[in-house]
Every structure is written in C-alpha cells, then in structure tokens.
Design a protein around this motif. Structure first.
Motif, PDB file in Angstrom:
ATOM      1  N   THR A 285      36.293  46.368  45.874  1.00 60.83           N
ATOM      2  CA  THR A 285      37.554  46.034  45.223  1.00 60.83           C
ATOM      3  C   THR A 285      37.751  44.536  45.133  1.00 60.83           C
ATOM      4  O   THR A 285      38.148  44.010  44.081  1.00 60.83           O
ATOM      5  CB  THR A 285      38.729  46.686  45.969  1.00 60.83           C
ATOM      6  OG1 THR A 285      38.517  48.093  46.036  1.00 60.83           O
ATOM      7  CG2 THR A 285      40.044  46.396  45.286  1.00 60.83           C
ATOM      8  N   VAL A 286      37.476  43.832  46.210  1.00 60.17           N
ATOM      9  CA  VAL A 286      37.611  42.369  46.197  1.00 60.17           C
ATOM     10  C   VAL A 286      36.643  41.761  45.189  1.00 60.17           C
ATOM     11  O   VAL A 286      37.006  40.846  44.439  1.00 60.17           O
ATOM     12  CB  VAL A 286      37.397  41.797  47.614  1.00 60.17           C
ATOM     13  CG1 VAL A 286      37.253  40.288  47.586  1.00 60.17           C
ATOM     14  CG2 VAL A 286      38.540  42.202  48.528  1.00 60.17           C
ATOM     15  N   PHE A 287      35.421  42.263  45.131  1.00 58.33           N
ATOM     16  CA  PHE A 287      34.447  41.755  44.162  1.00 58.33           C
ATOM     17  C   PHE A 287      34.940  41.957  42.734  1.00 58.33           C
ATOM     18  O   PHE A 287      34.850  41.043  41.901  1.00 58.33           O
ATOM     19  CB  PHE A 287      33.092  42.438  44.356  1.00 58.33           C
ATOM     20  CG  PHE A 287      32.087  42.062  43.317  1.00 58.33           C
ATOM     21  CD1 PHE A 287      31.463  40.830  43.363  1.00 58.33           C
ATOM     22  CD2 PHE A 287      31.789  42.928  42.282  1.00 58.33           C
ATOM     23  CE1 PHE A 287      30.552  40.462  42.387  1.00 58.33           C
ATOM     24  CE2 PHE A 287      30.876  42.576  41.307  1.00 58.33           C
ATOM     25  CZ  PHE A 287      30.256  41.333  41.365  1.00 58.33           C
ATOM     26  N   VAL A 288      35.457  43.128  42.424  1.00 54.70           N
ATOM     27  CA  VAL A 288      35.938  43.406  41.065  1.00 54.70           C
ATOM     28  C   VAL A 288      37.130  42.509  40.724  1.00 54.70           C
ATOM     29  O   VAL A 288      37.207  41.956  39.626  1.00 54.70           O
ATOM     30  CB  VAL A 288      36.298  44.898  40.909  1.00 54.70           C
ATOM     31  CG1 VAL A 288      37.068  45.158  39.629  1.00 54.70           C
ATOM     32  CG2 VAL A 288      35.041  45.747  40.959  1.00 54.70           C
ATOM     33  N   LEU A 289      38.056  42.330  41.661  1.00 55.06           N
ATOM     34  CA  LEU A 289      39.204  41.469  41.394  1.00 55.06           C
ATOM     35  C   LEU A 289      38.784  40.021  41.188  1.00 55.06           C
ATOM     36  O   LEU A 289      39.317  39.334  40.302  1.00 55.06           O
ATOM     37  CB  LEU A 289      40.217  41.581  42.532  1.00 55.06           C
ATOM     38  CG  LEU A 289      40.943  42.917  42.625  1.00 55.06           C
ATOM     39  CD1 LEU A 289      41.826  42.947  43.853  1.00 55.06           C
ATOM     40  CD2 LEU A 289      41.751  43.181  41.373  1.00 55.06           C
ATOM     41  N   LEU A 290      37.839  39.541  41.987  1.00 54.59           N
ATOM     42  CA  LEU A 290      37.356  38.173  41.798  1.00 54.59           C
ATOM     43  C   LEU A 290      36.616  38.034  40.476  1.00 54.59           C
ATOM     44  O   LEU A 290      36.738  37.009  39.794  1.00 54.59           O
ATOM     45  CB  LEU A 290      36.462  37.766  42.967  1.00 54.59           C
ATOM     46  CG  LEU A 290      37.183  37.531  44.289  1.00 54.59           C
ATOM     47  CD1 LEU A 290      36.181  37.249  45.393  1.00 54.59           C
ATOM     48  CD2 LEU A 290      38.193  36.415  44.179  1.00 54.59           C
TER      49      LEU A 290
END
Length: 102
Positions: free
Chosen positions: A77-82
């Motif tokens: 999730t953090v990767f996709v948001l970044l």
C-alpha cells in the motif's frame, strides 16, 4: 460461528462499524471547523488512518492473519501511494503548460 479456531461474534463487528461511523462524523466536524489548513490536514489524516486501520484489520480479517501478510499489505500500500505521488508533479506541469508542447 467459528472460523480457523477463532471465536467470531457479530457484536464486535457492530461496535467497530459504529466506531467507523463516529470517526466519519468527526471528519465532518473537523471539515467544517474554523481552523488553519495545516491543522485540518493533520487532523483529517490522523482520523483517516485510524478509520482505514479499523476497516482493514477487522472487516478484511487481517487481525487474525499472520504478521507476514499484514506487513506485505502495508508495504504494498505504501509503495502504491508513493508511486501515485510521483505523477502529481507532472500533472501540475501539464496543467500550467510547457513551452515545448504543441
């Protein structure tokens, strides 16, 4: 109802649901309060993180899963948001126009 050795009750999910509704109400109050933009951003972000964590942990049953799956979901999730944030700068450049665009 028993699933995978865990006792499941409807009451727990109803309480979590009403907590999420209360947080949504708090977001409405914060949105219409007379505070600065930075204060509103911090308050709304904290409420959104708490609300999302409750929804993910209880309604997606991640609180019963092993920690490896939970860390996979968090990191993904953090990767996709970044990755989504990477494109914002280009969209602002395109909205303002560029000298070499035809």
């Amino acid at each position: 109802m028993t699933t995978a050795g865990h006792q499941s009750s409807v009451g727990k999910y109803v309480v979590i649901y009403f907590c999420i509704l209360a947080i949504a109400g708090l977001q409405f109050v914060v949105a219409y309060s007379d505070i600065s933009g930075s204060q509103m951003l911090v308050r709304m972000l904290v409420l959104a993180i708490i609300e999302a964590a409750l929804a993910i942990l209880f309604f997606m049953h991640l609180w019963m899963e092993n920690r490896g799956l939970l860390w996979f979901v968090v990191i993904s999730t953090v990767f996709v948001l970044l990755a989504m944030q990477y494109g914002w700068t280009d969209s602002f450049r395109l909205s303002g126009g560029v000298p070499w665009a035809s």
